[in-house]
Design a protein around this motif. Structure first.
Motif, PDB file in Angstrom:
ATOM      1  N   LYS A  33       0.812  -1.216   0.000  1.00  0.00           N
ATOM      2  CA  LYS A  33       0.000   0.000   0.000  1.00  0.00           C
ATOM      3  C   LYS A  33       0.853   1.278   0.000  1.00  0.00           C
ATOM      4  CE  LYS A  33      -1.102   0.271   4.962  1.00  0.00           C
ATOM      5  NZ  LYS A  33      -2.195   0.410   5.953  1.00  0.00           N
ATOM      6  N   PHE A  37       0.536   3.932  -2.873  1.00  0.00           N
ATOM      7  CA  PHE A  37       0.179   5.303  -2.472  1.00  0.00           C
ATOM      8  C   PHE A  37       1.219   6.306  -2.975  1.00  0.00           C
ATOM      9  CE2 PHE A  37      -1.953   8.446   0.074  1.00  0.00           C
ATOM     10  CZ  PHE A  37      -0.958   9.312   0.469  1.00  0.00           C
ATOM     11  N   LYS A  47      -3.609  13.692  -1.490  1.00  0.00           N
ATOM     12  CA  LYS A  47      -3.628  12.589  -0.518  1.00  0.00           C
ATOM     13  C   LYS A  47      -4.911  11.788  -0.645  1.00  0.00           C
ATOM     14  CE  LYS A  47      -3.572  11.824   4.478  1.00  0.00           C
ATOM     15  NZ  LYS A  47      -4.907  11.936   5.060  1.00  0.00           N
ATOM     16  N   LEU A 108      -1.084  16.376   4.839  1.00  0.00           N
ATOM     17  CA  LEU A 108      -0.934  15.782   6.167  1.00  0.00           C
ATOM     18  C   LEU A 108      -1.967  16.354   7.135  1.00  0.00           C
ATOM     19  CD1 LEU A 108       2.964  15.920   6.376  1.00  0.00           C
ATOM     20  CD2 LEU A 108       1.560  13.905   5.990  1.00  0.00           C
ATOM     21  N   ASP A 116       7.538  18.557   8.226  1.00  0.00           N
ATOM     22  CA  ASP A 116       7.223  17.380   7.391  1.00  0.00           C
ATOM     23  C   ASP A 116       6.330  17.779   6.220  1.00  0.00           C
ATOM     24  OD1 ASP A 116       6.948  15.162  10.281  1.00  0.00           O
ATOM     25  OD2 ASP A 116       8.681  15.674   9.021  1.00  0.00           O
ATOM     26  N   ILE A 119       8.478  19.646   3.678  1.00  0.00           N
ATOM     27  CA  ILE A 119       9.384  18.776   2.902  1.00  0.00           C
ATOM     28  C   ILE A 119       8.580  18.021   1.848  1.00  0.00           C
ATOM     29  CG2 ILE A 119      10.838  16.718   3.028  1.00  0.00           C
ATOM     30  CD1 ILE A 119      11.819  17.829   5.782  1.00  0.00           C
ATOM     31  N   LEU A 120       7.463  17.522   2.259  1.00  0.00           N
ATOM     32  CA  LEU A 120       6.626  16.748   1.328  1.00  0.00           C
ATOM     33  C   LEU A 120       6.132  17.624   0.172  1.00  0.00           C
ATOM     34  CD1 LEU A 120       5.369  14.006   0.728  1.00  0.00           C
ATOM     35  CD2 LEU A 120       3.421  14.665   2.150  1.00  0.00           C
ATOM     36  N   ASN A 139      11.432   6.210  -0.305  1.00  0.00           N
ATOM     37  CA  ASN A 139      11.075   6.516   1.083  1.00  0.00           C
ATOM     38  C   ASN A 139       9.798   5.818   1.543  1.00  0.00           C
ATOM     39  OD1 ASN A 139      13.182   8.447   2.166  1.00  0.00           O
ATOM     40  ND2 ASN A 139      12.651   9.417   0.211  1.00  0.00           N
ATOM     41  N   TYR A 162      18.057   9.835  -7.910  1.00  0.00           N
ATOM     42  CA  TYR A 162      17.615  10.019  -6.507  1.00  0.00           C
ATOM     43  C   TYR A 162      18.493  11.065  -5.821  1.00  0.00           C
ATOM     44  CZ  TYR A 162      16.448   9.044  -1.650  1.00  0.00           C
ATOM     45  OH  TYR A 162      16.049   9.169  -0.319  1.00  0.00           O
TER      46      TYR A 162
ATOM     47  N   GLN B   5      17.614  14.000   7.189  1.00  0.00           N
ATOM     48  CA  GLN B   5      16.430  14.650   7.752  1.00  0.00           C
ATOM     49  C   GLN B   5      15.292  14.645   6.737  1.00  0.00           C
ATOM     50  OE1 GLN B   5      17.309  18.631   9.074  1.00  0.00           O
ATOM     51  NE2 GLN B   5      15.312  18.888  10.037  1.00  0.00           N
ATOM     52  N   ILE B   6      15.655  14.964   5.530  1.00  0.00           N
ATOM     53  CA  ILE B   6      14.669  14.961   4.433  1.00  0.00           C
ATOM     54  C   ILE B   6      14.079  13.568   4.266  1.00  0.00           C
ATOM     55  CG2 ILE B   6      14.358  15.201   1.934  1.00  0.00           C
ATOM     56  CD1 ILE B   6      16.520  17.422   2.046  1.00  0.00           C
ATOM     57  N   GLU B   7      14.976  12.593   4.219  1.00  0.00           N
ATOM     58  CA  GLU B   7      14.510  11.216   3.989  1.00  0.00           C
ATOM     59  C   GLU B   7      13.627  10.714   5.140  1.00  0.00           C
ATOM     60  OE1 GLU B   7      18.289   9.288   3.303  1.00  0.00           O
ATOM     61  OE2 GLU B   7      17.997   9.354   1.126  1.00  0.00           O
ATOM     62  N   SER B   9      11.879  12.445   7.139  1.00  0.00           N
ATOM     63  CA  SER B   9      10.618  13.189   7.101  1.00  0.00           C
ATOM     64  C   SER B   9       9.676  12.574   6.077  1.00  0.00           C
ATOM     65  CB  SER B   9      10.903  14.659   6.764  1.00  0.00           C
ATOM     66  OG  SER B   9       9.695  15.320   6.471  1.00  0.00           O
ATOM     67  N   LEU B  10      10.222  12.299   4.930  1.00  0.00           N
ATOM     68  CA  LEU B  10       9.384  11.709   3.871  1.00  0.00           C
ATOM     69  C   LEU B  10       8.839  10.349   4.298  1.00  0.00           C
ATOM     70  CD1 LEU B  10      11.470  12.626   0.677  1.00  0.00           C
ATOM     71  CD2 LEU B  10       9.209  13.505   1.281  1.00  0.00           C
ATOM     72  N   LYS B  11       9.700   9.550   4.895  1.00  0.00           N
ATOM     73  CA  LYS B  11       9.262   8.223   5.353  1.00  0.00           C
ATOM     74  C   LYS B  11       8.126   8.350   6.358  1.00  0.00           C
ATOM     75  CE  LYS B  11      13.565   5.788   4.604  1.00  0.00           C
ATOM     76  NZ  LYS B  11      14.950   5.891   4.965  1.00  0.00           N
ATOM     77  N   LYS B  12       8.311   9.235   7.257  1.00  0.00           N
ATOM     78  CA  LYS B  12       7.321   9.445   8.323  1.00  0.00           C
ATOM     79  C   LYS B  12       5.988   9.886   7.718  1.00  0.00           C
ATOM     80  CE  LYS B  12       6.946  12.497  12.250  1.00  0.00           C
ATOM     81  NZ  LYS B  12       7.570  13.708  12.804  1.00  0.00           N
ATOM     82  N   SER B  13       6.072  10.772   6.757  1.00  0.00           N
ATOM     83  CA  SER B  13       4.857  11.293   6.116  1.00  0.00           C
ATOM     84  C   SER B  13       4.105  10.178   5.394  1.00  0.00           C
ATOM     85  CB  SER B  13       5.210  12.391   5.109  1.00  0.00           C
ATOM     86  OG  SER B  13       5.838  13.485   5.753  1.00  0.00           O
ATOM     87  N   ILE B  14       4.849   9.369   4.705  1.00  0.00           N
ATOM     88  CA  ILE B  14       4.205   8.287   3.933  1.00  0.00           C
ATOM     89  C   ILE B  14       3.528   7.301   4.878  1.00  0.00           C
ATOM     90  CG2 ILE B  14       4.640   6.292   2.441  1.00  0.00           C
ATOM     91  CD1 ILE B  14       6.806   8.032   1.033  1.00  0.00           C
ATOM     92  N   GLU B  16       2.376   7.862   7.830  1.00  0.00           N
ATOM     93  CA  GLU B  16       1.226   8.541   8.424  1.00  0.00           C
ATOM     94  C   GLU B  16       0.058   8.612   7.455  1.00  0.00           C
ATOM     95  OE1 GLU B  16       0.587  12.907   9.143  1.00  0.00           O
ATOM     96  OE2 GLU B  16      -1.097  11.631   8.559  1.00  0.00           O
ATOM     97  N   MET B  17       0.388   8.870   6.181  1.00  0.00           N
ATOM     98  CA  MET B  17      -0.678   9.013   5.184  1.00  0.00           C
ATOM     99  C   MET B  17      -1.308   7.668   4.827  1.00  0.00           C
ATOM    100  SD  MET B  17       0.474  11.971   2.500  1.00  0.00           S
ATOM    101  CE  MET B  17       2.104  11.336   2.173  1.00  0.00           C
ATOM    102  N   THR B  18      -0.556   6.616   4.943  1.00  0.00           N
ATOM    103  CA  THR B  18      -1.101   5.312   4.526  1.00  0.00           C
ATOM    104  C   THR B  18      -1.642   4.485   5.691  1.00  0.00           C
ATOM    105  OG1 THR B  18       1.106   4.330   4.695  1.00  0.00           O
ATOM    106  CG2 THR B  18       0.402   5.125   2.517  1.00  0.00           C
TER     107      THR B  18
END
Lengths: 175, 363
Positions: A33, A37, A47, A108, A116, A119-120, A139, A162, B5-7, B9-14, B16-18
């Motif tokens: 997922k 996503f 989102k 978010l 966060d 950054i996103l 990520n 990347y 930090q960027i990475e 943050s992105l991981k955390k966001s994903i 949280e969103m999923t």
């Protein structure tokens, strides 16, 4: 810790899904997922739409499972399904992907770290579509090697793209 | 800002969103079963429909190939017979169009046969039943096929085969043929002839075409004539029908039966003559063979006698030599015995005799 384990999504799992194994479907969902996503988000930048797409794609996988040809590349197949569906939805929604229209609050929940969010949003707005996909996919838990297989490109190319994307983001955020 | 930090943050966001995205297939049991059932039902129905469609297509193809009429071949003499053939040129129907036709088909079954084989059987029966025992005993052959190229090819082949059959049987007739498409709707003028005169479609179109060629002829003049009689009429009236029917170039359209019978006898006589010639030659060869054999026999006999004579001679000579040799041997032995002091019996007897003689003298 890896949030994704592609050793789980393999031809054996696909075979079980073909045989309507509910548990296998659950495993597939839990382990794909984020990937689905991420692809949807990189294309739609929304989102809520990406959430719907994620669920749609799971169903599509089940419905079209008989079309899957065993080649040990289930992720590539899932990627293709996701991308195509996302593009179709995007066309339907006719979303404006211009930078100014991205609303951070759409991404978010309120109360989350604003950094966060920033950054996103940056990732979604300043990167090219390919860079967005690669950055979000990595990520979401995919290794660079796995991304290289999906894109059918050399690992060095994926690594290079990347790194360039991250540097771009870093430069933008440091301004 | 650092890369890590960027990475992170992105991981955390994903994540949280999923986190709140639920598996669309995991619902209440009842609903899930219903979904599964629906899914299966839809799939099963689709499969069934697909299978049915495929079966239908296959079935239709099979039916089309084997049971649908693709061509017709009709024979009109006086009997009128029509054979229907499928795409594979196999007969699927045999129809008699009049009583005589029915008589021919009574104990014939050509269903499933190749068109050419069926045609051969029909013509053979026509000959045997005496329907071709007249002057001008022509067969009107009609080939119907929507593919006129195929019709023409079939016509050519059948004409050749049937003519050969007729010639082999000394029938005073030939094949006259016409081709047409397989008509679903028969033209009115033909229909009228068919109905009024109870004629076959093939004969009707033939007659209709002849009528068009000769305006003086009336339908009632020829409708009830046999093909042989129509042939005579055409021959006598010198009507050129080469543009409406086909026939073999060297064949007359109205052959004379007497001539054919005479030809049959002539051919038979020639055959017998040839046979006799062969026999004669054979006898000659055998005789020559015999003569040669006789001579060889005599020679062999002579040779044998000569050989026997030689053998006798040789035996005698041998015996003579043997005897001579034996005699020499005996003389040598005697001589040897004297020399070695071995008293010979004769000598002993001689000695005894001498002794006796001496005794007698002394007394």
């Amino acid at each position: 810790m890896s949030v994704f384990n592609n050793n789980i999504i393999d031809d054996r799992l696909m075979e079980k899904i073909k045989n309507k194994d509910i548990k296998a479907i659950e495993i597939l969902f839990n382990n794909s997922k984020k990937m689905i996503f991420s692809i949807a988000l990189s294309i739609t930048k929304s989102k809520s739409i990406s959430e719907d797409i994620t669920q749609d794609v799971i169903i599509k996988i089940i419905e079209n499972i008989d079309k899957y040809q065993y080649n040990d590349k289930p992720l590539s197949w899932i990627y293709t399904l996701t991308k195509n569906h996302s593009l179709n939805i995007l066309k339907k929604e006719k979303r404006n992907t211009d930078m100014e229209n991205i609303n951070e609050n759409n991404l978010l929940k309120r109360g989350n770290d604003p950094i966060d969010n920033l950054i996103l949003s940056t990732a979604l707005s300043i990167l090219t579509s390919e860079e967005r996909e690669i950055v979000l996919l990595h990520n979401s838990g995919l290794k660079h090697k796995e991304i290289a297989i999906i894109y059918d490109k050399p690992l060095s190319t994926i690594l290079s793209k990347y790194n360039r994307a991250i540097v771009k983001m870093k430069n933008y955020l440091e301004k | 800002m650092r890369r890590k930090q960027i990475e992170d943050s992105l991981k955390k966001s994903i994540i949280e969103m999923t986190d709140n995205i639920n598996n669309p297939l995991v619902k209440e049991n009842k609903e899930m079963k219903k979904m599964k059932m629906n899914f299966n039902f839809i799939k099963a129905t689709s499969l069934a429909v697909a299978t049915l469609v495929i079966a239908l297509i296959v079935g239709i193809s099979y039916y089309d190939k084997n049971y649908v009429e693709y061509a017709k071949v009709s024979f009109d003499v006086n009997p009128s017979i029509t054979l229907s053939a499928n795409k594979e040129n196999k007969i699927i129907k045999q129809i008699s169009l009049n009583d005589d036709g029915e008589k021919i088909l009574e104990d014939i079954d050509v269903i499933g046969m190749d068109i050419e084989k069926a045609s051969e059987i029909i013509v053979d029966r026509l000959i045997k039943e005496g329907y071709l025992n007249t002057d001008g005993a022509n067969i009107l052959l009609t080939v119907e096929n929507n593919n006129l190229k195929l019709a023409s090819e079939a016509e050519e082949k059948l004409m050749s085969n049937i003519n050969e059959q007729l010639n082999n049987n000394y029938i005073a007739g030939t094949v006259i043929s016409q081709i047409d498409t397989v008509r679903k709707n028969i033209p009115n003028d033909i229909k009228k002839i068919m109905e009024e005169y109870q004629l076959s479609y093939s004969k009707s179109i033939f007659i209709n075409n002849i009528l068009k060629k000769n305006v003086e002829l009336k339908i009632e003049d020829i409708a009830n004539l046999k093909i042989s009689e129509i042939s005579k009429l055409i021959n006598d009236s010198k009507i050129d029908i080469s543009d409406i029917v086909k026939s073999q170039k060297e064949e007359s359209l109205y052959k004379n039966k007497e001539l054919m019978d005479a030809k049959k006898i002539k051919d038979k006589a020639e055959e017998l003559k040839n046979k006799a010639e062969v026999e004669l030659q054979k006898a000659k060869d055998e005789l020559i063979n015999d003569i040669n054999n006789q001579s060889a026999l005599e020679q062999a006999q002579k040779a044998k006698e000569q050989a026997e004579s030689k053998v006798t001679e040789a035996i005698e000579k041998y015996q003579e030599i043997e005897q001579e040799q034996n005699k020499d041997t005996t003389e040598n032995q005697e001589q040897n015995q004297n020399e070695n002091g071995i008293v010979n019996k004769e000598e002993i007897q001689k000695g005894i005799d001498n002794s006796n003689n001496s005794d007698n003298k002394g007394r």
